[in-house]
Scaffold this motif. Structure first.
Motif, mmCIF file in Angstrom:
data_model
loop_
_atom_site.group_PDB
_atom_site.id
_atom_site.type_symbol
_atom_site.label_atom_id
_atom_site.label_comp_id
_atom_site.label_asym_id
_atom_site.label_seq_id
_atom_site.Cartn_x
_atom_site.Cartn_y
_atom_site.Cartn_z
ATOM 1 N N GLY A 251 0.629 -1.067 0.023
ATOM 2 C CA GLY A 251 -0.186 0.074 0.077
ATOM 3 C C GLY A 251 0.751 1.254 0.100
ATOM 4 N N ASP A 252 1.814 1.182 1.056
ATOM 5 C CA ASP A 252 2.873 2.220 0.939
ATOM 6 C C ASP A 252 3.247 2.778 -0.597
ATOM 7 O OD1 ASP A 252 4.771 4.183 1.804
ATOM 8 O OD2 ASP A 252 5.797 2.927 3.465
ATOM 9 N N ALA A 253 4.017 1.489 -1.025
ATOM 10 C CA ALA A 253 4.822 1.711 -2.351
ATOM 11 C C ALA A 253 3.831 2.165 -3.345
ATOM 12 C CB ALA A 253 5.457 0.471 -2.663
ATOM 13 N N TYR B 138 1.682 9.063 -5.596
ATOM 14 C CA TYR B 138 0.489 9.621 -5.806
ATOM 15 C C TYR B 138 0.339 10.788 -4.449
ATOM 16 C CZ TYR B 138 -0.521 6.181 -9.275
ATOM 17 O OH TYR B 138 -0.398 5.660 -10.537
ATOM 18 N N GLU B 139 1.094 10.699 -3.574
ATOM 19 C CA GLU B 139 1.015 11.448 -2.268
ATOM 20 C C GLU B 139 0.659 12.856 -2.488
ATOM 21 O OE1 GLU B 139 4.532 11.417 0.053
ATOM 22 O OE2 GLU B 139 3.387 11.572 1.880
ATOM 23 N N PHE B 140 -0.254 13.215 -1.771
ATOM 24 C CA PHE B 140 -0.624 14.814 -1.975
ATOM 25 C C PHE B 140 -1.578 15.258 -3.262
ATOM 26 C CE2 PHE B 140 3.374 15.155 0.818
ATOM 27 C CZ PHE B 140 2.703 14.812 1.956
ATOM 28 N N TRP C 221 9.124 1.646 -0.844
ATOM 29 C CA TRP C 221 8.444 1.922 0.231
ATOM 30 C C TRP C 221 8.765 3.185 0.847
ATOM 31 C CZ3 TRP C 221 9.881 -3.132 1.399
ATOM 32 C CH2 TRP C 221 11.097 -3.312 2.228
ATOM 33 N N THR C 222 8.195 3.828 1.554
ATOM 34 C CA THR C 222 8.459 5.335 2.328
ATOM 35 C C THR C 222 8.415 5.060 3.828
ATOM 36 O OG1 THR C 222 6.267 6.169 2.487
ATOM 37 C CG2 THR C 222 6.889 6.077 0.415
ATOM 38 N N ASP C 223 8.373 6.462 4.463
ATOM 39 C CA ASP C 223 8.690 6.164 5.906
ATOM 40 C C ASP C 223 7.698 5.273 6.628
ATOM 41 O OD1 ASP C 223 6.534 7.794 5.309
ATOM 42 O OD2 ASP C 223 6.725 9.208 6.780
ATOM 43 N N ASP C 224 6.350 5.085 6.063
ATOM 44 C CA ASP C 224 5.390 4.427 6.972
ATOM 45 C C ASP C 224 6.150 2.859 6.969
ATOM 46 O OD1 ASP C 224 2.473 5.883 5.672
ATOM 47 O OD2 ASP C 224 4.406 6.216 4.428
ATOM 48 N N THR C 225 6.563 2.101 5.951
ATOM 49 C CA THR C 225 7.050 0.786 6.288
ATOM 50 C C THR C 225 8.377 1.185 6.848
ATOM 51 O OG1 THR C 225 5.842 0.308 4.320
ATOM 52 C CG2 THR C 225 7.502 -1.199 4.930
ATOM 53 N N PRO D 72 13.703 11.297 3.377
ATOM 54 C CA PRO D 72 13.209 12.657 2.705
ATOM 55 C C PRO D 72 11.911 13.016 3.116
ATOM 56 C CG PRO D 72 13.170 10.562 1.212
ATOM 57 C CD PRO D 72 13.796 10.500 2.503
ATOM 58 N N ASP D 73 11.206 11.974 3.645
ATOM 59 C CA ASP D 73 9.838 12.133 3.757
ATOM 60 C C ASP D 73 9.037 11.876 5.396
ATOM 61 O OD1 ASP D 73 10.652 9.548 4.067
ATOM 62 O OD2 ASP D 73 8.394 8.760 3.248
ATOM 63 N N ILE D 74 9.947 12.360 6.117
ATOM 64 C CA ILE D 74 9.639 12.247 7.686
ATOM 65 C C ILE D 74 8.494 13.227 7.862
ATOM 66 C CG2 ILE D 74 11.463 13.798 8.312
ATOM 67 C CD1 ILE D 74 11.692 12.051 10.984
ATOM 68 N N THR E 205 -1.925 9.461 0.546
ATOM 69 C CA THR E 205 -2.077 8.161 -0.210
ATOM 70 C C THR E 205 -1.121 6.980 0.242
ATOM 71 O OG1 THR E 205 -0.989 9.000 -2.020
ATOM 72 C CG2 THR E 205 -3.127 9.248 -2.374
ATOM 73 N N ASP E 206 -0.259 7.320 0.323
ATOM 74 C CA ASP E 206 0.749 6.195 0.740
ATOM 75 C C ASP E 206 0.467 5.648 2.382
ATOM 76 O OD1 ASP E 206 1.841 8.668 1.680
ATOM 77 O OD2 ASP E 206 3.732 7.792 2.261
ATOM 78 N N THR E 207 0.134 6.705 3.078
ATOM 79 C CA THR E 207 -0.285 6.368 4.428
ATOM 80 C C THR E 207 -1.579 5.640 4.571
ATOM 81 O OG1 THR E 207 1.302 7.761 5.348
ATOM 82 C CG2 THR E 207 -0.634 7.249 6.613
ATOM 83 N N THR E 208 -2.474 6.090 3.840
ATOM 84 C CA THR E 208 -3.862 5.461 4.028
ATOM 85 C C THR E 208 -3.722 4.108 3.369
ATOM 86 O OG1 THR E 208 -4.833 6.471 1.883
ATOM 87 C CG2 THR E 208 -5.240 7.505 4.044
HETATM 88 MG MG MG Z 1 4.986 7.846 3.697
#
Ligand code: MG
Length: 305
Positions: A21-23, A28-30, A54-58, A91-93, A253-256
């Motif tokens: 989901g994160d990746a 599409y974030e924001f 994946w991003t900060d979530d994972t 980068p995305d904290i 989007t990545d977080t939801t």
């Molecule tokens: Mg994220």
């Protein structure tokens, strides 16, 4: 803990679903994808992610995982893992997480105290996005799962709603791994304090009957949980469709999608996540989907029946 093959697949789905989901959402974030936009595992976005990255979530979920073992959550180890991740200069904290981690606290107590000292909005979705693996450590004890999820939320988010959301989601993910159902979401509330049930149950009703326009501020933990629950219940059990719906809801989007992915992955298993996505997954700390499986087995001390 001894798990059936199906339960082990669902346990593996917790982190694989989160990461997928994160990746998927990262590119599409924001944004608010138009109806004719095809939702692809394409990377890009604000931080120019690689496809499948994946991003900060994972990344933060893996920091939580570092401190987890069967029946135990080492909060100091989790705090230390957060600090190491912060020092990697991600980068995305998130704003709230940055405000806490920039103090470089070396113990859980100091980190939670820093979080408690923040003023202003404290109910970001940044603790819910990383809570999924907590369930893996406490498959044998629902109460301990809930307690740990709340305490780990408190490390960075001194906020009643963030804490409650993590407790609810942790309970539901644990229940999904064990039973293959989503019943844990409502079951948790039926057993919770009346004030908790009275707050969250109507919000879940709105999520089940409404549209993303009813919960648009999904950087807030409450609307993020509602977006995830809307996608899960609207997609009726299809994992990739669930994650796509989160992306189509727009904004964070990545977080939801990561939040929804943790629960639908737990419910339907890693095998329900498309292979072509799983093969692309990678991210901090230089890990792939195979590593997510290894981490999962270590936490639960997996043996299969
Ligand atoms: Mg994220």
């Amino acid at each position: 803990m001894r798990l059936s093959e199906q339960q082990l697949d669902r346990a593996t789905g917790v982190l694989v679903g989160t990461a997928a989901g994160d990746a998927l959402g990262a590119g599409y974030e924001f944004t608010y994808p138009s109806a004719d936009t095809r939702i692809l595992m394409k990377g890009g976005g604000t931080f120019d992610w690689a496809p499948g990255e994946w991003t900060d979530d994972t990344s933060m979920a893996l920091c939580v995982a570092e401190g987890l073992s069967a029946s135990h959550a080492d909060l100091d180890a989790i705090a230390a893992a957060f600090a190491r991740w912060y020092d990697s200069n991600p980068p995305d904290i998130g704003n709230q997480t940055r405000a806490v981690l920039s103090a470089r606290s070396t113990t859980a107590q100091a980190m939670a105290a820093r979080a408690a000292g923040l003023s202003g909005r404290t109910g970001g979705n940044g603790s819910l996005m990383r809570t999924a693996p907590v369930a893996l450590a406490f498959l044998d004890d629902a109460a301990a799962c809930v307690d740990a999820a709340g305490a780990i939320s408190d490390l960075t988010h001194h906020d009643e709603r963030a804490r409650e959301a993590c407790r609810l989601w942790g309970f539901a993910i644990r229940h999904a791994v064990l039973t293959g159902t989503l019943d844990g979401v409502r079951l948790y509330l039926s057993e919770a304090e009346a004030s908790t049930n009275n707050y969250w149950s109507p919000l879940l009703d709105i999520a089940e009957t409404g549209t993303p326009a009813d919960f648009p501020k999904n950087g807030w933990v409450v609307h993020a949980l509602q977006t995830a629950w809307w996608a899960i219940t609207t997609a009726e059990g299809d994992v990739p469709t669930t994650l796509e719906y989160c992306v189509r809801a727009g904004n964070d989007t990545d977080t939801t999608a990561a939040i929804a992915g943790g629960l639908v992955g737990a419910c339907h298993g890693a095998s329900a996540v498309p292979n072509e996505w799983v093969e692309m997954l990678h991210g901090y700390p230089d890990a792939t989907a195979a590593d997510l499986s290894v981490v999962t087995r270590r936490i639960i001390g997996a043996t299969t029946t």
